[in-house]
Design a protein around this motif. Sequence first.
Motif, PDB file in Angstrom:
ATOM      1  N   TRP A  16     -12.911 -10.306   1.350  1.00  0.00           N
ATOM      2  CA  TRP A  16     -11.729 -10.571   2.169  1.00  0.00           C
ATOM      3  C   TRP A  16     -12.099 -11.385   3.361  1.00  0.00           C
ATOM      4  CZ3 TRP A  16     -13.761  -5.588   0.643  1.00  0.00           C
ATOM      5  CH2 TRP A  16     -13.199  -5.060  -0.470  1.00  0.00           C
ATOM      6  N   PRO A  17     -11.254 -12.259   3.627  1.00  0.00           N
ATOM      7  CA  PRO A  17     -11.513 -13.292   4.584  1.00  0.00           C
ATOM      8  C   PRO A  17     -11.428 -12.804   6.185  1.00  0.00           C
ATOM      9  CG  PRO A  17      -9.361 -13.709   3.962  1.00  0.00           C
ATOM     10  CD  PRO A  17      -9.873 -12.624   2.866  1.00  0.00           C
ATOM     11  N   ASN A  18     -10.878 -11.703   6.270  1.00  0.00           N
ATOM     12  CA  ASN A  18     -10.480 -11.214   7.581  1.00  0.00           C
ATOM     13  C   ASN A  18     -10.093  -9.888   7.518  1.00  0.00           C
ATOM     14  OD1 ASN A  18      -7.620 -11.070   7.185  1.00  0.00           O
ATOM     15  ND2 ASN A  18      -7.683 -13.384   7.505  1.00  0.00           N
ATOM     16  N   LYS A  19      -9.865  -9.067   8.668  1.00  0.00           N
ATOM     17  CA  LYS A  19      -9.702  -7.830   8.597  1.00  0.00           C
ATOM     18  C   LYS A  19      -8.357  -7.457   8.242  1.00  0.00           C
ATOM     19  CE  LYS A  19      -8.222  -6.252  13.223  1.00  0.00           C
ATOM     20  NZ  LYS A  19      -8.310  -5.336  14.534  1.00  0.00           N
ATOM     21  N   ASP A  20      -7.252  -8.224   8.411  1.00  0.00           N
ATOM     22  CA  ASP A  20      -6.045  -8.174   8.216  1.00  0.00           C
ATOM     23  C   ASP A  20      -5.840  -7.887   6.487  1.00  0.00           C
ATOM     24  OD1 ASP A  20      -6.192  -9.662  10.608  1.00  0.00           O
ATOM     25  OD2 ASP A  20      -3.902  -9.341  10.373  1.00  0.00           O
ATOM     26  N   ARG A  21      -6.669  -8.920   5.919  1.00  0.00           N
ATOM     27  CA  ARG A  21      -6.559  -8.804   4.312  1.00  0.00           C
ATOM     28  C   ARG A  21      -7.139  -7.414   3.811  1.00  0.00           C
ATOM     29  NH1 ARG A  21      -3.293 -12.165   0.690  1.00  0.00           N
ATOM     30  NH2 ARG A  21      -2.977 -13.931   1.983  1.00  0.00           N
ATOM     31  N   LEU A  22      -8.292  -7.188   4.396  1.00  0.00           N
ATOM     32  CA  LEU A  22      -9.024  -5.983   4.138  1.00  0.00           C
ATOM     33  C   LEU A  22      -8.151  -4.728   4.334  1.00  0.00           C
ATOM     34  CD1 LEU A  22     -11.723  -4.213   3.514  1.00  0.00           C
ATOM     35  CD2 LEU A  22     -12.375  -4.624   5.835  1.00  0.00           C
ATOM     36  N   ALA A  23      -7.424  -4.680   5.491  1.00  0.00           N
ATOM     37  CA  ALA A  23      -6.799  -3.194   5.632  1.00  0.00           C
ATOM     38  C   ALA A  23      -5.742  -3.425   4.867  1.00  0.00           C
ATOM     39  CB  ALA A  23      -6.343  -3.393   7.255  1.00  0.00           C
ATOM     40  N   LEU A  24      -5.078  -4.411   4.321  1.00  0.00           N
ATOM     41  CA  LEU A  24      -3.925  -4.493   3.506  1.00  0.00           C
ATOM     42  C   LEU A  24      -4.439  -3.983   2.016  1.00  0.00           C
ATOM     43  CD1 LEU A  24      -1.740  -7.778   3.868  1.00  0.00           C
ATOM     44  CD2 LEU A  24      -1.067  -5.334   4.225  1.00  0.00           C
ATOM     45  N   ALA A  25      -5.794  -4.429   1.722  1.00  0.00           N
ATOM     46  CA  ALA A  25      -6.298  -4.011   0.433  1.00  0.00           C
ATOM     47  C   ALA A  25      -6.773  -2.626   0.469  1.00  0.00           C
ATOM     48  CB  ALA A  25      -7.551  -4.900   0.251  1.00  0.00           C
ATOM     49  N   ALA A  26      -7.174  -1.953   1.596  1.00  0.00           N
ATOM     50  CA  ALA A  26      -7.279  -0.457   1.795  1.00  0.00           C
ATOM     51  C   ALA A  26      -6.134   0.200   1.648  1.00  0.00           C
ATOM     52  CB  ALA A  26      -7.938  -0.381   3.057  1.00  0.00           C
ATOM     53  N   LEU A  27      -4.828  -0.289   2.378  1.00  0.00           N
ATOM     54  CA  LEU A  27      -3.835   0.622   2.143  1.00  0.00           C
ATOM     55  C   LEU A  27      -3.363   0.364   0.565  1.00  0.00           C
ATOM     56  CD1 LEU A  27      -1.951  -0.818   5.099  1.00  0.00           C
ATOM     57  CD2 LEU A  27      -2.573   1.467   4.807  1.00  0.00           C
ATOM     58  N   GLU A  28      -3.400  -0.644  -0.227  1.00  0.00           N
ATOM     59  CA  GLU A  28      -3.021  -0.736  -1.440  1.00  0.00           C
ATOM     60  C   GLU A  28      -3.848   0.267  -2.428  1.00  0.00           C
ATOM     61  OE1 GLU A  28      -2.373  -3.754  -5.062  1.00  0.00           O
ATOM     62  OE2 GLU A  28      -3.689  -4.309  -3.059  1.00  0.00           O
ATOM     63  N   HIS A  29      -5.201   0.234  -1.809  1.00  0.00           N
ATOM     64  CA  HIS A  29      -6.142   1.148  -2.841  1.00  0.00           C
ATOM     65  C   HIS A  29      -5.758   2.563  -2.660  1.00  0.00           C
ATOM     66  CE1 HIS A  29      -9.937   2.312  -4.525  1.00  0.00           C
ATOM     67  NE2 HIS A  29     -10.135   3.112  -3.594  1.00  0.00           N
ATOM     68  N   HIS A  30      -5.546   3.006  -1.367  1.00  0.00           N
ATOM     69  CA  HIS A  30      -5.363   4.308  -1.081  1.00  0.00           C
ATOM     70  C   HIS A  30      -4.182   4.816  -1.835  1.00  0.00           C
ATOM     71  CE1 HIS A  30      -5.726   8.170   1.062  1.00  0.00           C
ATOM     72  NE2 HIS A  30      -4.314   8.058   1.010  1.00  0.00           N
ATOM     73  N   ARG A  31      -2.901   4.137  -1.919  1.00  0.00           N
ATOM     74  CA  ARG A  31      -1.747   4.377  -2.394  1.00  0.00           C
ATOM     75  C   ARG A  31      -2.150   4.490  -4.040  1.00  0.00           C
ATOM     76  NH1 ARG A  31       0.982   1.682  -5.468  1.00  0.00           N
ATOM     77  NH2 ARG A  31       0.014  -0.178  -4.793  1.00  0.00           N
ATOM     78  N   SER A  32      -2.648   3.525  -4.641  1.00  0.00           N
ATOM     79  CA  SER A  32      -2.849   3.611  -6.090  1.00  0.00           C
ATOM     80  C   SER A  32      -3.872   4.626  -6.668  1.00  0.00           C
ATOM     81  CB  SER A  32      -3.120   2.256  -6.379  1.00  0.00           C
ATOM     82  OG  SER A  32      -4.449   1.820  -5.971  1.00  0.00           O
ATOM     83  N   SER A  33      -4.796   4.941  -5.912  1.00  0.00           N
ATOM     84  CA  SER A  33      -5.729   5.935  -5.995  1.00  0.00           C
ATOM     85  C   SER A  33      -5.366   7.261  -5.664  1.00  0.00           C
ATOM     86  CB  SER A  33      -6.987   5.613  -5.503  1.00  0.00           C
ATOM     87  OG  SER A  33      -6.908   5.878  -4.151  1.00  0.00           O
ATOM     88  N   HIS A  34      -4.164   7.437  -5.346  1.00  0.00           N
ATOM     89  CA  HIS A  34      -3.451   8.852  -4.875  1.00  0.00           C
ATOM     90  C   HIS A  34      -2.079   9.001  -5.226  1.00  0.00           C
ATOM     91  CE1 HIS A  34      -6.959   8.745  -2.197  1.00  0.00           C
ATOM     92  NE2 HIS A  34      -6.708   9.919  -2.135  1.00  0.00           N
ATOM     93  N   PRO A  35      -1.692   8.681  -6.676  1.00  0.00           N
ATOM     94  CA  PRO A  35      -0.459   8.815  -7.244  1.00  0.00           C
ATOM     95  C   PRO A  35       0.123   9.972  -7.015  1.00  0.00           C
ATOM     96  CG  PRO A  35      -1.960   8.899  -9.057  1.00  0.00           C
ATOM     97  CD  PRO A  35      -2.835   8.878  -7.943  1.00  0.00           C
ATOM     98  N   VAL A  36       1.554   9.989  -6.873  1.00  0.00           N
ATOM     99  CA  VAL A  36       2.398  11.329  -6.568  1.00  0.00           C
ATOM    100  C   VAL A  36       2.774  11.823  -8.242  1.00  0.00           C
ATOM    101  CG1 VAL A  36       4.690  12.036  -5.799  1.00  0.00           C
ATOM    102  CG2 VAL A  36       3.301  10.231  -4.579  1.00  0.00           C
ATOM    103  N   ASP A  37       2.641  12.948  -8.194  1.00  0.00           N
ATOM    104  CA  ASP A  37       3.055  13.683  -9.633  1.00  0.00           C
ATOM    105  C   ASP A  37       4.351  13.249  -9.832  1.00  0.00           C
ATOM    106  OD1 ASP A  37       0.438  14.431  -9.874  1.00  0.00           O
ATOM    107  OD2 ASP A  37       0.809  16.362  -9.004  1.00  0.00           O
TER     108      ASP A  37
END
Length: 207
Positions: free
Chosen positions: A56-77
């Motif tokens: 990731w080139p900067n913390k903005d891109r890293l934060a976006l990726a972290a948000l996406e990862h958390h959502r996708s790894s915690h799916p809603v039943d």
Amino acid sequence: MATAPEPARRRRGPELQAALLNAAWDELVETGFAKLTMESVAARAGTGIAVLYRRWPNKDRLALAALEHHRSSHPVDLPDTGTLRGDLIAALTGMGRARAAFFAVAAAAAFSGLLSDTGLTPAQARDQIIGDQRLSRVQALYQRAHDRGEIDLETIPPAVLAMPFDLVRHDLFMELEPLKPARIRTIVDDLFLPLVLRTGPDAADAT
């Protein structure tokens, strides 16, 4: 004679990626986006800062990726209650409860300057965070209703099918807390079902 401790196992590929994104999520939750740094994430993940900058080139891109990862790894039943109305009320209620904290973190990051160095529009960032294929998982819910004869998927625009979930996301972003039962019923009974339910006696029995 005491045995020497085993050397730390080297993480690679998806395992390392997940560890970095989980560390970034934890930093977002505990310190907020404004205080998050590439150095703090690297320290939490137990790795070097160069490992982060290779991805990731900067913390903005890293934060976006972290948000996406958390959502996708915690799916809603997704429930299966036997009716479209029951499925939607249960799904939207569960989504509100499961996603309230996520949207609170995302909103705090957005108001703290997230996106300033990403080059993304707000819509592009939204799609990255919540997924650009927003109907992919809930399609099974609608397909069951179609198979039961409650709705005709061939006649309903995708935007209408997405509406209940988009409204819940909107409310979560604005209120930062789970939706009240009355609001869920309004979305389902007053806004969505009148648009999609098939007319006729069979439809009345299905609901």
